[in-house]
Design a protein around this motif. Sequence first.
Motif, PDB file in Angstrom:
ATOM      1  N   PHE A  79       8.958 -88.557  -7.055  1.00 23.70           N
ATOM      2  CA  PHE A  79       9.667 -88.079  -8.249  1.00 23.70           C
ATOM      3  C   PHE A  79       9.303 -88.858  -9.514  1.00 23.70           C
ATOM      4  O   PHE A  79       9.203 -88.263 -10.596  1.00 23.70           O
TER       5      PHE A  79
ATOM      6  N   THR B 217       6.783 -87.226 -11.792  1.00 24.16           N
ATOM      7  CA  THR B 217       7.200 -86.147 -12.690  1.00 24.16           C
ATOM      8  C   THR B 217       7.769 -86.702 -13.995  1.00 24.16           C
ATOM      9  O   THR B 217       7.732 -86.026 -15.024  1.00 24.16           O
TER      10      THR B 217
ATOM     11  N   PRO C  64      17.664 -86.468 -10.794  1.00 25.08           N
ATOM     12  CA  PRO C  64      17.004 -85.208 -11.142  1.00 25.08           C
ATOM     13  C   PRO C  64      17.973 -84.129 -11.627  1.00 25.08           C
ATOM     14  O   PRO C  64      17.562 -83.223 -12.351  1.00 25.08           O
TER      15      PRO C  64
ATOM     16  N   LEU D 118       6.983 -80.837  -6.737  1.00 20.99           N
ATOM     17  CA  LEU D 118       8.037 -81.843  -6.592  1.00 20.99           C
ATOM     18  C   LEU D 118       9.087 -81.675  -7.683  1.00 20.99           C
ATOM     19  O   LEU D 118      10.294 -81.763  -7.426  1.00 20.99           O
ATOM     20  N   GLY D 119       8.628 -81.405  -8.896  1.00 22.49           N
ATOM     21  CA  GLY D 119       9.565 -81.205  -9.991  1.00 22.49           C
ATOM     22  C   GLY D 119      10.440 -79.986  -9.797  1.00 22.49           C
ATOM     23  O   GLY D 119      11.599 -79.962 -10.240  1.00 22.49           O
TER      24      GLY D 119
ATOM     25  N   ARG E 105      11.606 -79.085  -7.037  1.00 25.71           N
ATOM     26  CA  ARG E 105      12.482 -79.410  -5.900  1.00 25.71           C
ATOM     27  C   ARG E 105      12.327 -78.384  -4.780  1.00 25.71           C
ATOM     28  O   ARG E 105      13.289 -78.038  -4.091  1.00 25.71           O
TER      29      ARG E 105
END
Length: 333
Positions: free
Chosen positions: A41, A44, A248, A318-319, A321
């Motif tokens: 994370f 990002t 996040p 990844l950003g 999710r």
Amino acid sequence: MRAVLSKIPGGPETLVVEDIPAPTPMKGEVMIEVKAVGINFPDTLIIEDRYQFKPQRPFAPGGEVAGVVVGVGDGVKHVREGDRVIAVPGWGGLVEYLTVPAAAVVPMPDGMDFETAAALIMTYGTSYYALKDRAGLQAGETLLVLGAAGGVGAAAVELGKVMGARVVAAASTAEKVEFARDLGADDGLVYPSGKMDRDVQKDLSGGFKRATGGDGADVIYDPVGGDYAEPALRAMAWNGRYLVVGFPAGIPALPLNLTLLKSVSVIGVFWGAAVMRDPAAHVANMGDLMRFWSEGRIKPRVSRTFPLERAHEAIQALGDRSVLGKVVVRVGS
């Protein structure tokens, strides 16, 4: 050599792949031919200048690499060319060749492949430091893990079981909860996505408390933040420990009166700084993690892989999710 570079602040679409000169190991350094890069994370955030560290541009993201030592600088004795190693440079990893201090590399255990090695240290290192050193998780306690299907969340589920806790996994979809159950979680629940009003938060707190056995969780591992934090805090047991790992979903504003009423501790987890401040403790924790892997008690789940040229897609995934477990970028053959 090829490198994925951040030249301007922005999302993954701003990254470019260019040829740049390969580095040369200086005194006390080793040069690694990178084989795999774990995406986390912070990758990002760092390209958008939203991370704790802001490297000078241009820089390559990628804070976790596995590869082969192909050069050593003066004074390096304990690492040799041909050694298979893992390193956590923080950034700079999305390249074909990387130099790092020799003291910062960790030998790869026999039988471990590069993708697994690149998916191990940051997530399991963060979660083990959080559960062991910050929360003092004990066998028989109840651990509630938010974001239980993500990189650090999945690691926390596995490590909670290794440490003898009853683990409850919480995530945003039934698929993610089932993924966490496959990792060893004893129970799980699906929480709503997006903003929550007070009634929804109250219902969620009740769900957390029921899932943790009625008395609440002894330890909460929260790498999510946002509107999930207060309902989780309200579902804690007496003398509970609330681990603040990431945001996040946004930085929450916790009602501190709850910490008084429940005698709860809210504990920050900044693994990267802890490694620098106490390298001996980090080495000991790494020894434990490698032993757990060798014994088959932990196993990083790499759900998606990308070539170097598509590293921006790995960071985007990844950003969004949308990743279960870890995503890894393959470099070279």
